[in-house]
Motif scaffolding. Sequence first.
Motif, PDB file in Angstrom:
ATOM      1  N   TYR A   5       0.813  -1.030   0.120  1.00 54.68           N
ATOM      2  CA  TYR A   5       0.079   0.171  -0.205  1.00 54.68           C
ATOM      3  C   TYR A   5       1.015   1.625   0.210  1.00 54.68           C
ATOM      4  O   TYR A   5       1.993   0.881   0.477  1.00 54.68           O
ATOM      5  N   VAL A   6       0.751   2.443  -0.555  1.00 49.94           N
ATOM      6  CA  VAL A   6       1.031   3.562  -0.676  1.00 49.94           C
ATOM      7  C   VAL A   6       0.039   4.689  -0.139  1.00 49.94           C
ATOM      8  O   VAL A   6      -1.444   4.384  -0.474  1.00 49.94           O
ATOM      9  N   LEU A   7      -0.053   4.632   0.926  1.00 45.31           N
ATOM     10  CA  LEU A   7      -0.773   6.305   1.270  1.00 45.31           C
ATOM     11  C   LEU A   7       0.046   7.581   0.746  1.00 45.31           C
ATOM     12  O   LEU A   7       1.436   7.733   1.873  1.00 45.31           O
ATOM     13  N   LEU A   8      -1.127   8.417   0.567  1.00 46.79           N
ATOM     14  CA  LEU A   8      -0.250   9.749   0.482  1.00 46.79           C
ATOM     15  C   LEU A   8      -0.898  11.160   0.631  1.00 46.79           C
ATOM     16  O   LEU A   8      -2.676  11.005   1.204  1.00 46.79           O
ATOM     17  N   ASP A  52       2.931  17.325  -3.847  1.00 48.39           N
ATOM     18  CA  ASP A  52       2.092  18.024  -3.560  1.00 48.39           C
ATOM     19  C   ASP A  52       1.458  17.224  -1.791  1.00 48.39           C
ATOM     20  O   ASP A  52       0.848  17.269  -1.298  1.00 48.39           O
ATOM     21  N   CYS A  53       2.880  16.615  -2.054  1.00 50.53           N
ATOM     22  CA  CYS A  53       2.146  14.897  -0.654  1.00 50.53           C
ATOM     23  C   CYS A  53       3.586  14.805   0.233  1.00 50.53           C
ATOM     24  O   CYS A  53       4.431  14.784  -0.825  1.00 50.53           O
ATOM     25  N   ASN A  54       2.909  14.019   1.070  1.00 56.47           N
ATOM     26  CA  ASN A  54       3.972  13.806   1.569  1.00 56.47           C
ATOM     27  C   ASN A  54       3.146  11.765   1.399  1.00 56.47           C
ATOM     28  O   ASN A  54       2.218  11.707   1.479  1.00 56.47           O
ATOM     29  N   TRP A  55       4.670  10.940   1.533  1.00 55.24           N
ATOM     30  CA  TRP A  55       3.723   9.127   1.436  1.00 55.24           C
ATOM     31  C   TRP A  55       4.132   8.512   2.053  1.00 55.24           C
ATOM     32  O   TRP A  55       5.609   8.975   2.639  1.00 55.24           O
ATOM     33  N   MET A  56       4.213   7.555   2.424  1.00 49.99           N
ATOM     34  CA  MET A  56       4.556   6.048   3.172  1.00 49.99           C
ATOM     35  C   MET A  56       3.974   4.719   2.194  1.00 49.99           C
ATOM     36  O   MET A  56       2.997   4.641   1.652  1.00 49.99           O
ATOM     37  N   THR A  57       4.372   4.154   2.578  1.00 52.34           N
ATOM     38  CA  THR A  57       4.348   2.924   2.662  1.00 52.34           C
ATOM     39  C   THR A  57       3.745   1.914   4.027  1.00 52.34           C
ATOM     40  O   THR A  57       4.941   2.136   4.338  1.00 52.34           O
ATOM     41  N   THR A  58       3.506   0.807   3.161  1.00 54.46           N
ATOM     42  CA  THR A  58       2.965  -0.217   4.510  1.00 54.46           C
ATOM     43  C   THR A  58       2.441  -1.721   3.086  1.00 54.46           C
ATOM     44  O   THR A  58       2.437  -1.791   2.488  1.00 54.46           O
TER      45      THR A  58
END
Length: 72
Positions: A5-8, A52-58
Motif C-alpha cells: 500500500y502507498v498512503l499519500l 503536493d504530497c507526503n507519502w509512506m508505504t506499508t
Amino acid sequence: METKYVLLLNYCSGALNIIELTDEEINESFSYDDFESFLMTIEDKYGFKLSDCNWMTTENLNIYRYKNGKEI
C-alpha cells in the motif's frame, strides 16, 4: 517488509489517498533506483501530484479514526 500500500497525504487538498498496488506495479517498482521515482510514473493513473504530497508505504493497512478522543 513488502510494499503493498502507498498512503499519500495531500497537504494542498487535505486528502488521504490510499493506493493498493497491483502485483505488476510492485514488480515494476523494483526496477527503479528509489521508490519515489516509481511513484512519479503512477501519478496520472491515480490522480495525484507527488510534489503536493507526503507519502509512506506499508505491507498491511490498518485504519483508525478518532473523534473526541475516542476511536470511532
